[in-house]
Write a protein that holds these residues in place. Structure first.
Motif, PDB file in Angstrom:
ATOM      1  N   GLY B  32     -40.315  16.402 -22.790  1.00 16.53           N
ATOM      2  CA  GLY B  32     -40.322  15.006 -22.585  1.00 16.53           C
ATOM      3  C   GLY B  32     -39.168  14.519 -21.830  1.00 16.53           C
ATOM      4  N   LEU B 419     -38.620  10.673 -32.363  1.00 17.33           N
ATOM      5  CA  LEU B 419     -39.368  11.325 -31.287  1.00 17.33           C
ATOM      6  C   LEU B 419     -40.841  10.929 -31.249  1.00 17.33           C
ATOM      7  CD1 LEU B 419     -37.674  14.784 -31.782  1.00 17.33           C
ATOM      8  CD2 LEU B 419     -37.375  13.298 -29.817  1.00 17.33           C
ATOM      9  N   ASP B 420     -41.470  10.871 -32.411  1.00 12.46           N
ATOM     10  CA  ASP B 420     -42.901  10.535 -32.390  1.00 12.46           C
ATOM     11  C   ASP B 420     -43.110   9.088 -31.954  1.00 12.46           C
ATOM     12  OD1 ASP B 420     -41.701   9.736 -34.784  1.00 12.46           O
ATOM     13  OD2 ASP B 420     -43.595   9.697 -35.858  1.00 12.46           O
ATOM     14  N   THR B 423     -42.955   8.954 -28.159  1.00 13.51           N
ATOM     15  CA  THR B 423     -44.215   9.367 -27.526  1.00 13.51           C
ATOM     16  C   THR B 423     -45.220   8.226 -27.521  1.00 13.51           C
ATOM     17  OG1 THR B 423     -43.839  11.640 -28.244  1.00 13.51           O
ATOM     18  CG2 THR B 423     -46.079  11.079 -27.618  1.00 13.51           C
ATOM     19  N   GLU B 424     -45.290   7.497 -28.629  1.00 17.55           N
ATOM     20  CA  GLU B 424     -46.228   6.381 -28.713  1.00 17.55           C
ATOM     21  C   GLU B 424     -45.759   5.211 -27.831  1.00 17.55           C
ATOM     22  OE1 GLU B 424     -49.092   6.148 -29.599  1.00 17.55           O
ATOM     23  OE2 GLU B 424     -49.592   4.101 -30.163  1.00 17.55           O
ATOM     24  N   ARG B 427     -46.930   5.890 -24.538  1.00 17.13           N
ATOM     25  CA  ARG B 427     -48.382   5.702 -24.386  1.00 17.13           C
ATOM     26  C   ARG B 427     -48.705   4.214 -24.226  1.00 17.13           C
ATOM     27  NH1 ARG B 427     -53.181   4.494 -26.932  1.00 17.13           N
ATOM     28  NH2 ARG B 427     -52.105   3.728 -28.788  1.00 17.13           N
ATOM     29  N   PHE B 449     -48.640   1.705 -35.128  1.00 22.27           N
ATOM     30  CA  PHE B 449     -48.201   3.106 -35.200  1.00 22.27           C
ATOM     31  C   PHE B 449     -46.965   3.230 -36.088  1.00 22.27           C
ATOM     32  CE2 PHE B 449     -45.540   6.616 -33.825  1.00 22.27           C
ATOM     33  CZ  PHE B 449     -46.444   7.665 -33.782  1.00 22.27           C
ATOM     34  N   ALA B 452     -47.755   3.091 -39.682  1.00 19.15           N
ATOM     35  CA  ALA B 452     -48.508   4.250 -40.200  1.00 19.15           C
ATOM     36  C   ALA B 452     -47.647   5.505 -40.320  1.00 19.15           C
ATOM     37  CB  ALA B 452     -49.699   4.527 -39.286  1.00 19.15           C
ATOM     38  N   ARG B 453     -46.397   5.432 -39.870  1.00 20.06           N
ATOM     39  CA  ARG B 453     -45.534   6.633 -39.885  1.00 20.06           C
ATOM     40  C   ARG B 453     -45.187   7.041 -41.311  1.00 20.06           C
ATOM     41  NH1 ARG B 453     -40.459   6.430 -37.926  1.00 20.06           N
ATOM     42  NH2 ARG B 453     -40.444   8.583 -37.293  1.00 20.06           N
TER      43      ARG B 453
END
Lengths: 309, 453
Positions: B32, B419-420, B423-424, B427, B449, B452-453
């Motif tokens: 990334g 990190l996650d 990524t979102e 997006r 998002f 929901a983590r």
């Protein structure tokens, strides 16, 4: 009078020998079996186990058992998973439809006696020896919206209206990558089909010709059945290679734009090694494993059944 | 035929198995982000400090006479960077007989993975390079990988060696974690000729003036700014700056660290609306299909007038064949006074058996005399406030006043966010640009998002 069934003397000896031969074989098989188990079976089992756990990749962080949470999140809350799964399936279907037919046609064409046959065979095979990441770099430049060969050519021949940002438009990018994969993959399948065609008895083809069979009938009734074992191999390899497509996509779009060209193998990698959500990555990999088995095993069983008939 | 069938079956199942197994293996690949961490303000400030130094001191190692080998994990150091790190290591070893440095280098993603694998184990290095900021360096601090260096800062007087702003990166987690390695500012590099050609007489001082300048460039047939969309972080830099401009420093920080709701903060819609507008009107044609290097080509070839880059771009402009005299540097006019940028540091591993020797190395590395030898190699500016900028590139000289006038730094969001979430974030950013998500829905989508983590 009673009849006692006795095995022929030679056969009894062979049966007695079998356990001994197996015991003798074990030391030779063991090193390979250990390596296979350690490097292949263990990672698979660990990957599946990981899919039921939450882990951030730190060795000093405990893996927490979360049951089916990763799967629940994958199916209901992951904004990318379904896109990736759909793309993976589309890639499989397209790979079975387009490059396979192209490679068969090329093999048939280059199986004839003609001038430059070996040269053409080499030309079509060469892309298959390139590393995928090299192919990705080449095609990225071909698709470059500003200086790329494709847009420049379209412009030069008066088709400027067809110019696109081939890797930048979500509706096109995935298929643009697929074109690069066709270019790379056709040669390998062509070689497999060519090898298969060498096994087709010429006598049968000639006999069919004498019997008045048309070219299509000769192909469909004589050549294709003889190509069956090759076709099975090509189809299985195509399915598997399609499901694990990774480096071409990484090199050309990294799954973008906006995850529109994402596939399951890359999404699993991204979740594990970029996001460091190893549980999610494991769940995605497990789904991919199940999908692969669902696609490959029934076809394999069916084709083996066909062979027995 | 039987053998053939078995072969086919075994081949297929082995390949399927390999497919599943690959998830557990690490075969490198994408990575990334390129740039990374972040920092806090930089200001120059007075130059007292600087215990210029190195060796000296009687350590346990020297009294006992035992040879000590320190492991140092860094990113791959090529070309002048390879020479630079060699200069530091050989100088240190010469000044400190009995201590040797074993350098291990890896590519970005491999380095991150190696640190995760070694965390909390004896395999942890004595010294390691890492980015600053909560998303990367902070994660290792939370995991207990980094040693708190408070006592060494007192012992060596390092507080006086670095500016307050540079130090803010080190103290942001509580205590002192790491010694500054680089400080990187990011700003709009602009082509003076193209600005003049478009009739831009004065540099924009606020966001509205920047938009007006972009309009003038478009009217003159010039691409206002080049970005590469296939590497998400390149477009992200522009988006991060919109957040700073539209939301301000405080709200921006809260959003970027996921403390404020992206769904309920009004400026978020404006941010994504700006992004969509710039994507439609001001970014280079086909930006989503090219990477940052291809975008840079547009700047070098004088097709685009601006590019949002960091201090490393000074050298790349020269390498790209563009006369650096034609280029100016303009901090993104966010109106907050903060400069976009990040920092990198060398940390001592918490498992190190030789923290005193490791601290001695960090002291040598960041000293004025050492930094004077290597300034310009990893960034235009040294982290040591007593060291003048490198003179080999005229663009380097433009940075000190920019840093001096900045009231602080705002970080790249791939260093702010987990990190996650990054990524979102990418997006959502790209989906807004491609029109798949409306700007007014982007914040809600991202917050969904996060929740929901």
């Amino acid at each position: 009078m009673s009849v006692v069934a006795t095995a022929p003397p030679g056969q009894t000896r062979t049966r007695r020998r079998q356990p001994r031969r197996f015991a003798q074989a074990i030391p030779y098989l063991l090193p390979a079996a250990i390596l296979y188990g350690w490097f292949l079976l263990y990672p698979i089992i660990d990957s599946v186990r990981l899919s039921f756990q939450e882990w951030n990749g730190f060795r000093n962080s405990p893996r927490q058992w979360v049951g089916l949470d990763n799967y629940k999140r994958l199916f209901t809350a992951d904004p990318v998973f379904w896109k990736a799964a759909t793309n993976s399936l589309i890639w499989v279907v397209l790979s079975l439809a387009v490059p396979m037919i192209l490679s068969l046609l090329l093999a048939l064409a280059l199986n004839r006696k003609m001038r430059g046959r070996n040269l053409f065979r080499s030309i079509f095979y060469i892309p298959a020896v390139f590393a995928s990441i090299t192919v990705a770099a080449m095609w990225s430049w071909i698709y470059n919206p500003n200086f790329g060969a494709l847009n420049q050519t379209l412009e030069a021949i008066g088709l400027g209206s067809l110019k696109h940002s081939w890797l930048g438009e979500p509706k096109i990018a995935f298929y643009a990558i697929f074109v690069a994969s066709i270019w790379q993959g056709v040669g390998f399948n062509m070689v497999l089909f060519l090898a298969g065609l060498q096994q087709v008895p010429n006598d049968l083809v000639e006999a069919a010709k004498i019997d008045g069979a048309s070219a299509w009938q000769r192909f469909w009734v004589v050549v294709m059945p003889a190509l069956r074992p090759t076709t099975v191999v090509v189809i299985i390899l195509t399915i598997i290679n399609s499901l694990k497509v990774f480096d071409l996509i990484v090199g050309m779009t990294a799954g973008g734009p906006a995850q529109s060209s994402q596939v399951l193998a890359l999404w699993s990698y991204t979740q594990s090694f970029s996001n460091h959500t190893f549980g999610q990555g494991g769940a995605t990999a497990t789904v991919l494993l199940i999908m692969s088995l669902c696609l490959v095993v029934p076809y394999l069983a069916w084709s083996m059944k066909g062979d027995e008939k | 035929m039987q053998v053939k069938r078995i072969l086919v079956a075994v081949t297929a199942l082995a390949a399927v198995a390999a497919l599943a197994g690959c998830q557990s293996s690490d075969d490198g690949g994408n990575g990334g982000s390129d740039a990374t961490s972040g920092g806090e303000a930089t200001s120059g400030g007075d130059t007292t400090s600087g215990d210029d130094t190195t060796s000296g001191g009687d350590t346990d190692q020297q009294t006992s006479g035992e040879a000590v080998e320190l492991s140092l994990w860094m990113l791959t150091q090529d070309g002048s960077q390879g020479t630079g790190i060699e200069t530091i290591i050989s100088g240190f070893e010469a000044a400190n007989p009995g201590i040797t440095i074993k350098l291990e280098t890896r590519e970005t993603d491999e380095h991150k993975d190696a640190m995760r694998q070694a965390a909390g184990t004896p395999a942890e290095p004595d010294l390691y390079f890492y980015w600053e900021g909560p998303g990367l360096g902070g994660e290792l601090v939370d995991q207990g990988v980094s040693l708190d260096l408070t006592s060494y800062y007192q012992q060596y007087g390092w507080d006086a060696r670095f500016s307050e702003a540079v130090l803010a990166n080190i103290t942001q987690y509580g205590g002192y974690h790491g010694v500054p390695w680089t400080i990187q500012g990011e700003a709009l590099y602009y082509n003076k000729d193209l600005f003049a050609q478009a009739g831009i007489d004065a540099l924009p001082t606020n966001y509205d003036e920047l938009v007006a300048a972009a309009d003038k460039l478009v009217a003159a047939g010039i691409t206002p700014i080049s970005v590469g969309g296939t590497v998400n972080w390149h477009v992200m830099r522009v988006l991060d700056s919109f957040i700073e401009a539209e939301c301000g420093a405080e709200t921006g920080n809260a959003l970027n660290t996921l403390q404020a709701s992206w769904a309920d903060t009004p400026c978020v819609t404006e941010v994504f609306t700006d992004l969509k507008t710039w994507g439609d009107k001001y970014f280079n044609e086909g930006y989503m299909g090219i990477d940052n290097n291809q975008a840079s080509d547009l700047f070098y070839m004088e097709v685009s007038a601006m590019q949002l880059e960091g201090t490393w771009f000074d050298a790349q402009i020269v390498d790209g064949g563009l006369d650096p005299e034609k280029v100016g540097i303009l901090p993104f006019p966010t109106g907050t006074g903060r400069l976009y940028g990040f920092g990198e540091a060398l940390y001592i591993g918490a498992q190190s058996k030789h923290p005193d020797e490791a601290a001695k190395f960090l002291d040598y590395m960041s000293s004025t005399s050492t930094q004077e030898q290597v300034v310009g190699i990893w960034g235009a500016l040294s982290v040591n406030k007593d060291v003048a900028p490198a003179t080999d590139n005229p663009l380097h000289a433009l940075w000190p006043p920019i840093f001096d006038s900045a009231t602080g730094l705002y970080l790249n969001n791939d260093q702010n966010m987990p990190l996650d979430a990054t990524t979102e974030y990418w997006r959502i950013q790209n989906s807004v640009l491609t029109g798949d998500i409306a700007p007014e829905n982007a914040g809600t989508e991202f917050q969904k998002f996060i929740d929901a983590r």
